[in-house]
Design an enzyme around this catalytic site. Sequence first.
Site, short mmCIF file in Angstrom:
data_model
loop_
_atom_site.label_atom_id
_atom_site.label_comp_id
_atom_site.label_asym_id
_atom_site.label_seq_id
_atom_site.Cartn_x
_atom_site.Cartn_y
_atom_site.Cartn_z
N ILE A 13 0.72 -1.21 -0.03
CA ILE A 13 -0.10 -0.13 0.06
C ILE A 13 0.87 1.27 -0.02
O ILE A 13 0.75 2.30 -0.62
CB ILE A 13 -0.81 0.10 1.10
CG1 ILE A 13 -1.44 -1.34 1.36
CG2 ILE A 13 -1.95 1.14 1.13
CD1 ILE A 13 -2.71 -1.58 2.54
N SER A 126 -7.28 -1.02 10.34
CA SER A 126 -7.82 -2.09 9.58
C SER A 126 -9.27 -2.42 10.02
O SER A 126 -9.60 -2.17 11.30
CB SER A 126 -7.09 -3.25 10.05
OG SER A 126 -7.77 -4.63 9.51
N THR A 128 -10.41 -5.17 10.68
CA THR A 128 -10.20 -6.15 11.87
C THR A 128 -10.45 -5.57 13.16
O THR A 128 -10.97 -6.38 14.09
CB THR A 128 -8.89 -6.61 11.63
OG1 THR A 128 -8.72 -8.05 12.40
CG2 THR A 128 -7.60 -5.79 12.36
N TYR A 151 -2.04 -9.26 15.99
CA TYR A 151 -2.10 -8.36 14.95
C TYR A 151 -3.06 -7.42 14.98
O TYR A 151 -3.07 -6.17 14.82
CB TYR A 151 -1.96 -9.14 13.65
CG TYR A 151 -2.48 -8.21 12.30
CD1 TYR A 151 -1.27 -7.21 11.98
CD2 TYR A 151 -3.72 -8.32 11.84
CE1 TYR A 151 -1.91 -6.22 10.98
CE2 TYR A 151 -4.23 -7.26 10.89
CZ TYR A 151 -3.35 -6.51 10.45
OH TYR A 151 -3.78 -5.57 9.55
N LYS A 155 -3.76 -3.09 15.79
CA LYS A 155 -4.46 -2.00 15.25
C LYS A 155 -5.32 -1.16 16.51
O LYS A 155 -5.63 -0.04 16.26
CB LYS A 155 -5.23 -2.59 14.14
CG LYS A 155 -4.21 -2.96 12.87
CD LYS A 155 -3.52 -2.14 12.37
CE LYS A 155 -2.43 -2.50 11.43
NZ LYS A 155 -1.38 -1.59 11.24
C1 UD1 Z 1 -6.87 -10.93 6.52
C2 UD1 Z 1 -6.65 -10.97 8.08
C3 UD1 Z 1 -6.99 -9.61 8.61
C4 UD1 Z 1 -5.82 -8.60 7.74
C5 UD1 Z 1 -6.18 -8.91 6.31
C6 UD1 Z 1 -4.96 -7.96 5.56
C7 UD1 Z 1 -7.01 -13.46 8.75
C8 UD1 Z 1 -7.61 -14.32 9.54
N1 UD1 Z 1 -7.53 -12.01 8.56
O1 UD1 Z 1 -8.24 -10.55 6.33
O2 UD1 Z 1 -6.69 -9.57 9.93
O3 UD1 Z 1 -6.56 -7.27 8.15
O4 UD1 Z 1 -5.90 -9.93 5.84
O5 UD1 Z 1 -5.03 -8.20 4.19
O6 UD1 Z 1 -5.90 -13.66 8.32
N2 UD1 Z 1 -9.46 -17.30 1.55
C9 UD1 Z 1 -9.47 -18.57 0.83
N3 UD1 Z 1 -8.70 -19.07 0.49
C10 UD1 Z 1 -7.47 -18.84 0.52
C11 UD1 Z 1 -7.34 -17.46 1.25
C12 UD1 Z 1 -8.35 -16.72 1.68
O7 UD1 Z 1 -11.02 -18.94 0.89
O8 UD1 Z 1 -6.42 -19.49 0.30
C13 UD1 Z 1 -10.83 -16.45 1.91
C14 UD1 Z 1 -10.78 -16.16 3.43
O9 UD1 Z 1 -11.19 -17.44 4.18
C15 UD1 Z 1 -11.62 -15.05 3.46
C16 UD1 Z 1 -11.53 -14.31 2.12
O10 UD1 Z 1 -10.78 -15.37 1.41
O11 UD1 Z 1 -12.93 -15.26 3.57
C17 UD1 Z 1 -10.39 -13.32 2.03
O12 UD1 Z 1 -9.22 -13.69 2.83
P1 UD1 Z 1 -8.01 -12.70 2.95
O13 UD1 Z 1 -7.53 -12.43 1.69
O14 UD1 Z 1 -6.93 -13.81 3.80
O15 UD1 Z 1 -8.54 -11.41 4.00
P2 UD1 Z 1 -9.02 -11.65 5.36
O16 UD1 Z 1 -9.37 -12.86 5.86
O17 UD1 Z 1 -10.42 -10.61 5.19
#
Ligand code: UD1
Length: 337
Positions: A13, A126, A128, A151, A155
């Site tokens: 970012i 975030s 989060t 983490y 925040k």
């Molecule tokens: C994640 C972090 C969050 C952080 C953010 C920063 C976790 C639990 N949360 O958010 O604290 O602020 O990244 O970018 O790690 N997914 C899949 N398959 C994958 C990867 C992700 O299905 O291989 C799904 C996840 O379950 C979720 C969505 O895709 O529903 C987004 O995932 P991700 O990109 O990791 O972001 P967050 O979990 O929202």
Amino acid sequence: MQKILVTGGLGFIGSHTVVELQNEGYEVVIIDDLSNSSIDVLDKITSITGRLPEFENIDLKDQSAIQSFFKKHKNIDGIIHFAASKAVGESVEEPLKYYHNNISTLIYLLEEMSINNVSNFIFSSSCTVYGQADKMPITESAPFKPAESPYGNTKQIGEEVIYDTTKVTNLKAIALRYFNPIGAHKSANIGELPIGIPQNLIPYVTQTAMGIREQLSVFGGDYPTPDGTAVRDYIHVVDLAKAHIAALRRLIENNNKSNFEVFNIGTGKGSSVLNVIKAFEKVSGKQLNYKIVDRREGDIIEAYADTSLANTELKWKTEYNLEDALAAAWKWQQTLK
Ligand code: UD1
């Protein structure tokens, strides 16, 4: 020309924000310790904007180095503070690393700002902090929920540290609560550079489409959402970068309504994991090998932003949609191979 310090300015970012700052005529000095970024990004930024930003290789945990920085750079008009660690899983394994990297450094910076009379501060927060919010879309008045990870806690604590400081110093701060930043610059010169196996969805998607990963695991197909997969608000990183310029300008022009403000930065639109996969397949023309597996621990069901406060107060709105962002991410991935 106003001079802005961007910490973590070579990160995902940060680098996009440096480009937008330079495009808007700001002079930029970057602090980055290269712990999760590459020095090559400096040249990439320069190739986009035609201007080499100043760069200082400083670890913000080194308080004396920060002091020296402010002795050398006397005329900082504002700070955008990205530098932080952001891997959720790692933060559970190494909590002190996270509290040190994300909180100690923030305290050092705020102390030096006060000493050196630098008052304008933008903080990377975030969504989060909301955990699983009770109502969608999420407004800024939704309460903090107990953090799922160190983490996430950094925040929440970070915002509180800043807020308390604004009450007793001349600090003026804006915390931007990012939803899910994705995409890359249209030049494909800068983008996200995950180390090792990506934890976030979009880099995993693009690496799977490239053949670097065999199969995408979709974490959870039984969520109470329209298609059973979890819903997020994916925002193009260039739109997100521009929100920082709007927030900075608000502080510099003294248009802030209080000395600590928070804004949600998202698109306002929720997309499920399957929506993302379909949109990606459309823009890339590739079929994605994916499989629905168990939920990932700590994941929430859904989060998307009410962006009306940012839209009206920052006079900012997104220009790109999910497909634009995925197309940019895909173009970027192809340059990386
Ligand atoms: C994640 C972090 C969050 C952080 C953010 C920063 C976790 C639990 N949360 O958010 O604290 O602020 O990244 O970018 O790690 N997914 C899949 N398959 C994958 C990867 C992700 O299905 O291989 C799904 C996840 O379950 C979720 C969505 O895709 O529903 C987004 O995932 P991700 O990109 O990791 O972001 P967050 O979990 O929202």
